[in-house]
Design an enzyme around this catalytic site. Structure first.
Site, PDB file in Angstrom:
ATOM      1  N   ARG A 154      -9.229   1.003   9.256  1.00 32.30           N
ATOM      2  CA  ARG A 154      -8.806  -0.367   9.532  1.00 32.30           C
ATOM      3  C   ARG A 154      -9.853  -1.124  10.340  1.00 32.30           C
ATOM      4  O   ARG A 154      -9.630  -2.291  10.671  1.00 32.30           O
ATOM      5  CB  ARG A 154      -7.514  -0.326  10.347  1.00 32.30           C
ATOM      6  CG  ARG A 154      -6.249  -0.749   9.590  1.00 32.30           C
ATOM      7  CD  ARG A 154      -5.091  -0.548  10.550  1.00 32.30           C
ATOM      8  NE  ARG A 154      -3.893  -1.241  10.220  1.00 32.30           N
ATOM      9  CZ  ARG A 154      -2.857  -0.719   9.553  1.00 32.30           C
ATOM     10  NH1 ARG A 154      -2.934   0.483   9.050  1.00 32.30           N
ATOM     11  NH2 ARG A 154      -1.764  -1.418   9.385  1.00 32.30           N
ATOM     12  N   LYS A 183       0.832  -1.218   0.000  1.00 36.07           N
ATOM     13  CA  LYS A 183       0.000   0.000   0.000  1.00 36.07           C
ATOM     14  C   LYS A 183       0.864   1.266   0.000  1.00 36.07           C
ATOM     15  O   LYS A 183       0.640   2.178  -0.782  1.00 36.07           O
ATOM     16  CB  LYS A 183      -0.936   0.019   1.225  1.00 36.07           C
ATOM     17  CG  LYS A 183      -1.870  -1.165   1.314  1.00 36.07           C
ATOM     18  CD  LYS A 183      -2.783  -1.095   2.530  1.00 36.07           C
ATOM     19  CE  LYS A 183      -2.068  -1.098   3.866  1.00 36.07           C
ATOM     20  NZ  LYS A 183      -1.286  -2.340   4.144  1.00 36.07           N
ATOM     21  N   ARG A 210      11.751  -5.496   4.503  1.00 35.55           N
ATOM     22  CA  ARG A 210      11.413  -4.078   4.285  1.00 35.55           C
ATOM     23  C   ARG A 210      12.402  -3.144   4.987  1.00 35.55           C
ATOM     24  O   ARG A 210      12.767  -3.360   6.134  1.00 35.55           O
ATOM     25  CB  ARG A 210       9.994  -3.811   4.823  1.00 35.55           C
ATOM     26  CG  ARG A 210       9.625  -2.341   4.846  1.00 35.55           C
ATOM     27  CD  ARG A 210       8.145  -2.114   4.849  1.00 35.55           C
ATOM     28  NE  ARG A 210       7.521  -2.419   6.125  1.00 35.55           N
ATOM     29  CZ  ARG A 210       6.207  -2.280   6.345  1.00 35.55           C
ATOM     30  NH1 ARG A 210       5.396  -1.865   5.380  1.00 35.55           N
ATOM     31  NH2 ARG A 210       5.713  -2.582   7.521  1.00 35.55           N
ATOM     32  N   ARG A 220       0.231  -8.960  13.639  1.00 35.52           N
ATOM     33  CA  ARG A 220      -0.391  -7.935  12.782  1.00 35.52           C
ATOM     34  C   ARG A 220      -1.253  -8.567  11.703  1.00 35.52           C
ATOM     35  O   ARG A 220      -2.315  -8.038  11.362  1.00 35.52           O
ATOM     36  CB  ARG A 220       0.694  -7.044  12.151  1.00 35.52           C
ATOM     37  CG  ARG A 220       1.209  -6.003  13.146  1.00 35.52           C
ATOM     38  CD  ARG A 220       2.553  -5.434  12.749  1.00 35.52           C
ATOM     39  NE  ARG A 220       2.517  -4.796  11.463  1.00 35.52           N
ATOM     40  CZ  ARG A 220       3.571  -4.676  10.654  1.00 35.52           C
ATOM     41  NH1 ARG A 220       4.735  -5.181  11.009  1.00 35.52           N
ATOM     42  NH2 ARG A 220       3.454  -4.073   9.514  1.00 35.52           N
ATOM     43  N   ARG A 249      11.732  -1.434  10.732  1.00 34.14           N
ATOM     44  CA  ARG A 249      10.786  -1.139  11.807  1.00 34.14           C
ATOM     45  C   ARG A 249      10.810  -2.238  12.866  1.00 34.14           C
ATOM     46  O   ARG A 249      10.876  -3.416  12.530  1.00 34.14           O
ATOM     47  CB  ARG A 249       9.369  -0.996  11.224  1.00 34.14           C
ATOM     48  CG  ARG A 249       9.135   0.362  10.593  1.00 34.14           C
ATOM     49  CD  ARG A 249       7.876   0.431   9.754  1.00 34.14           C
ATOM     50  NE  ARG A 249       6.702  -0.215  10.329  1.00 34.14           N
ATOM     51  CZ  ARG A 249       5.514  -0.254   9.731  1.00 34.14           C
ATOM     52  NH1 ARG A 249       5.339   0.345   8.560  1.00 34.14           N
ATOM     53  NH2 ARG A 249       4.509  -0.870  10.294  1.00 34.14           N
TER      54      ARG A 249
HETATM   55  P1  ADP Z   1       1.590  -1.678   7.621  1.00 35.01           P
HETATM   56  O1  ADP Z   1       2.854  -1.359   6.921  1.00 35.01           O
HETATM   57  O2  ADP Z   1       1.522  -2.989   8.279  1.00 35.01           O
HETATM   58  O3  ADP Z   1       0.383  -1.473   6.756  1.00 35.01           O
HETATM   59  P2  ADP Z   1       1.217   0.760   9.158  1.00 35.01           P
HETATM   60  O4  ADP Z   1       2.426   1.581   9.064  1.00 35.01           O
HETATM   61  O5  ADP Z   1       0.025   1.119   8.340  1.00 35.01           O
HETATM   62  O6  ADP Z   1       1.610  -0.760   8.905  1.00 35.01           O
HETATM   63  O7  ADP Z   1       0.746   0.662  10.668  1.00 35.01           O
HETATM   64  C1  ADP Z   1       1.648   0.365  11.722  1.00 35.01           C
HETATM   65  C2  ADP Z   1       0.862   0.221  13.013  1.00 35.01           C
HETATM   66  O8  ADP Z   1       0.222   1.464  13.337  1.00 35.01           O
HETATM   67  C3  ADP Z   1      -0.263  -0.802  12.998  1.00 35.01           C
HETATM   68  O9  ADP Z   1       0.190  -2.126  13.257  1.00 35.01           O
HETATM   69  C4  ADP Z   1      -1.175  -0.269  14.104  1.00 35.01           C
HETATM   70  O10 ADP Z   1      -0.641  -0.571  15.385  1.00 35.01           O
HETATM   71  C5  ADP Z   1      -1.052   1.234  13.916  1.00 35.01           C
HETATM   72  N1  ADP Z   1      -2.090   1.733  12.991  1.00 35.01           N
HETATM   73  C6  ADP Z   1      -1.899   2.240  11.756  1.00 35.01           C
HETATM   74  N2  ADP Z   1      -3.067   2.612  11.209  1.00 35.01           N
HETATM   75  C7  ADP Z   1      -4.027   2.331  12.119  1.00 35.01           C
HETATM   76  C8  ADP Z   1      -5.444   2.462  12.143  1.00 35.01           C
HETATM   77  N3  ADP Z   1      -6.119   2.958  11.089  1.00 35.01           N
HETATM   78  N4  ADP Z   1      -6.093   2.062  13.257  1.00 35.01           N
HETATM   79  C9  ADP Z   1      -5.437   1.586  14.328  1.00 35.01           C
HETATM   80  N5  ADP Z   1      -4.113   1.409  14.359  1.00 35.01           N
HETATM   81  C10 ADP Z   1      -3.399   1.778  13.275  1.00 35.01           C
HETATM   82  P1  ADP Z   2       2.285  -1.885   3.173  1.00 32.79           P
HETATM   83  O1  ADP Z   2       2.283  -0.381   3.154  1.00 32.79           O
HETATM   84  O2  ADP Z   2       1.062  -2.461   2.539  1.00 32.79           O
HETATM   85  O3  ADP Z   2       2.550  -2.449   4.531  1.00 32.79           O
HETATM   86  P2  ADP Z   2       4.826  -1.631   1.742  1.00 32.79           P
HETATM   87  O4  ADP Z   2       4.511  -0.742   0.607  1.00 32.79           O
HETATM   88  O5  ADP Z   2       5.569  -1.056   2.886  1.00 32.79           O
HETATM   89  O6  ADP Z   2       3.479  -2.369   2.247  1.00 32.79           O
HETATM   90  O7  ADP Z   2       5.628  -2.882   1.142  1.00 32.79           O
HETATM   91  C1  ADP Z   2       6.115  -3.932   1.983  1.00 32.79           C
HETATM   92  C2  ADP Z   2       7.461  -4.411   1.442  1.00 32.79           C
HETATM   93  O8  ADP Z   2       7.255  -5.098   0.197  1.00 32.79           O
HETATM   94  C3  ADP Z   2       8.460  -3.316   1.129  1.00 32.79           C
HETATM   95  O9  ADP Z   2       9.748  -3.793   1.444  1.00 32.79           O
HETATM   96  C4  ADP Z   2       8.296  -3.072  -0.376  1.00 32.79           C
HETATM   97  O10 ADP Z   2       9.517  -2.612  -0.976  1.00 32.79           O
HETATM   98  C5  ADP Z   2       7.953  -4.471  -0.874  1.00 32.79           C
HETATM   99  N1  ADP Z   2       7.017  -4.478  -2.007  1.00 32.79           N
HETATM  100  C6  ADP Z   2       5.953  -3.672  -2.200  1.00 32.79           C
HETATM  101  N2  ADP Z   2       5.289  -4.006  -3.339  1.00 32.79           N
HETATM  102  C7  ADP Z   2       5.960  -5.068  -3.852  1.00 32.79           C
HETATM  103  C8  ADP Z   2       5.764  -5.877  -5.044  1.00 32.79           C
HETATM  104  N3  ADP Z   2       4.728  -5.652  -5.864  1.00 32.79           N
HETATM  105  N4  ADP Z   2       6.635  -6.877  -5.270  1.00 32.79           N
HETATM  106  C9  ADP Z   2       7.673  -7.100  -4.414  1.00 32.79           C
HETATM  107  N5  ADP Z   2       7.905  -6.389  -3.293  1.00 32.79           N
HETATM  108  C10 ADP Z   2       7.067  -5.370  -3.021  1.00 32.79           C
END
Ligand code: ADP
Ligand code: ADP
Length: 216
Positions: A90, A15, A129, A173, A162
């Site tokens: 979420r 995302k 990541r 998660r 992270r």
């Molecule tokens: P990811 O890369 O897994 O999508 P995020 O960076 O979006 O992770 O979120 C990291 C953490 O921040 C989540 O595991 C949660 O603890 C918190 N968080 C993020 N967005 C939300 C939300 N909309 N509601 C509640 N907690 C959230």
């Molecule tokens: P999210 O925000 O949904 O948690 P991220 O965008 O942070 O996901 O992506 C998670 C990890 O996967 C990162 O290390 C990113 O570089 C990698 N990644 C994202 N999209 C792809 C893809 N289409 N193929 C391979 N690796 C990817």
């Protein structure tokens, strides 16, 4: 009417990666709830301290706190034409709150791209990541490596892994996603907003499918 795009999908599906690309291509601001929490943690705010206790365990931050933070963010002038929401809503409570907020601001949830991939893909992506300290640019040590190890290609800042990307927290998660966030797939499908995207494809292919779904 301002159009808000909700990027829906499990942790690690891509995302944030896609949001950064689409924000650059369209000029829409990228609003990431995770990045907003991490900024608060870095600045040692009260909100940051509260959020940290949930984030470190892989649990969701309570709805009222999260909704208040997003309300502040999307009421800023740069969101007057809409935004790309990444990581919010979420829960179904957050989704309902978003409808109310946008009704108040005169906006609406436009398309909801739902990006999915297998659990093993998510675990592998989160394990490799690396994020940049300055602006949250995202890399993967194998699939999307930076030109120079440990340094962001875009702003030269340091890359870090992270704490919540360690294996035990990732497992939690993903469980939390299935229990609390996955119901939003049906929520938006019933409202005719959902567009399904195969997140297992290479980054460029996912971007092309997203732009087609968003008619951009
Ligand atoms: P990811 O890369 O897994 O999508 P995020 O960076 O979006 O992770 O979120 C990291 C953490 O921040 C989540 O595991 C949660 O603890 C918190 N968080 C993020 N967005 C939300 C939300 N909309 N509601 C509640 N907690 C959230
Ligand atoms: P999210 O925000 O949904 O948690 P991220 O965008 O942070 O996901 O992506 C998670 C990890 O996967 C990162 O290390 C990113 O570089 C990698 N990644 C994202 N999209 C792809 C893809 N289409 N193929 C391979 N690796 C990817």
């Amino acid at each position: 009417m301002p159009a808000f795009i909700v990027l829906l999908g499990p942790p690690g599906v891509g995302k944030g990666t896609q949001a950064k690309i689409i924000a650059a291509a369209t000029g829409l601001p990228h609003v990431s709830s995770g990045d907003l929490f991490r900024e608060n943690i870095k600045n040692e705010t009260e909100l940051g301290r509260l959020a940290q206790s949930y984030i470190s365990k892989g649990e969701l931050v309570p709805d009222d706190v999260t909704i208040g933070m997003i309300r502040d963010r999307i009421s800023r002038p740069d969101c007057k034409s809409g935004a790309l929401l990444d990581g919010f809503p979420r829960t179904t409570v957050q989704a309902a709150a978003l409808e109310n907020l946008l009704a108040e601001f005169g906006g609406k949830v436009d398309t909801v791209p739902y990006i999915s991939a297998s659990e093993s893909t998510l675990v592998e992506r989160l394990g490799g990541r690396w994020n940049c300290k300055a602006q949250g640019h995202v890399f993967h040590e194998k699939h999307n490596p930076p030109k120079q190890a440990g340094v962001c290609d875009f702003d030269g800042s340091e890359l870090y892994q992270r704490d919540d990307d360690k294996a035990e927290t990732v497992t939690r998660r993903i469980q939390v996603y299935f229990a609390q966030t996955a119901p939003l797939v049906a929520y938006y499908r019933e409202r005719g907003r959902l567009s399904e995207i195969d997140g297992a494809q290479p980054i460029e292919k996912v971007t092309a499918d997203l732009l087609a779904a968003l008619k951009m």
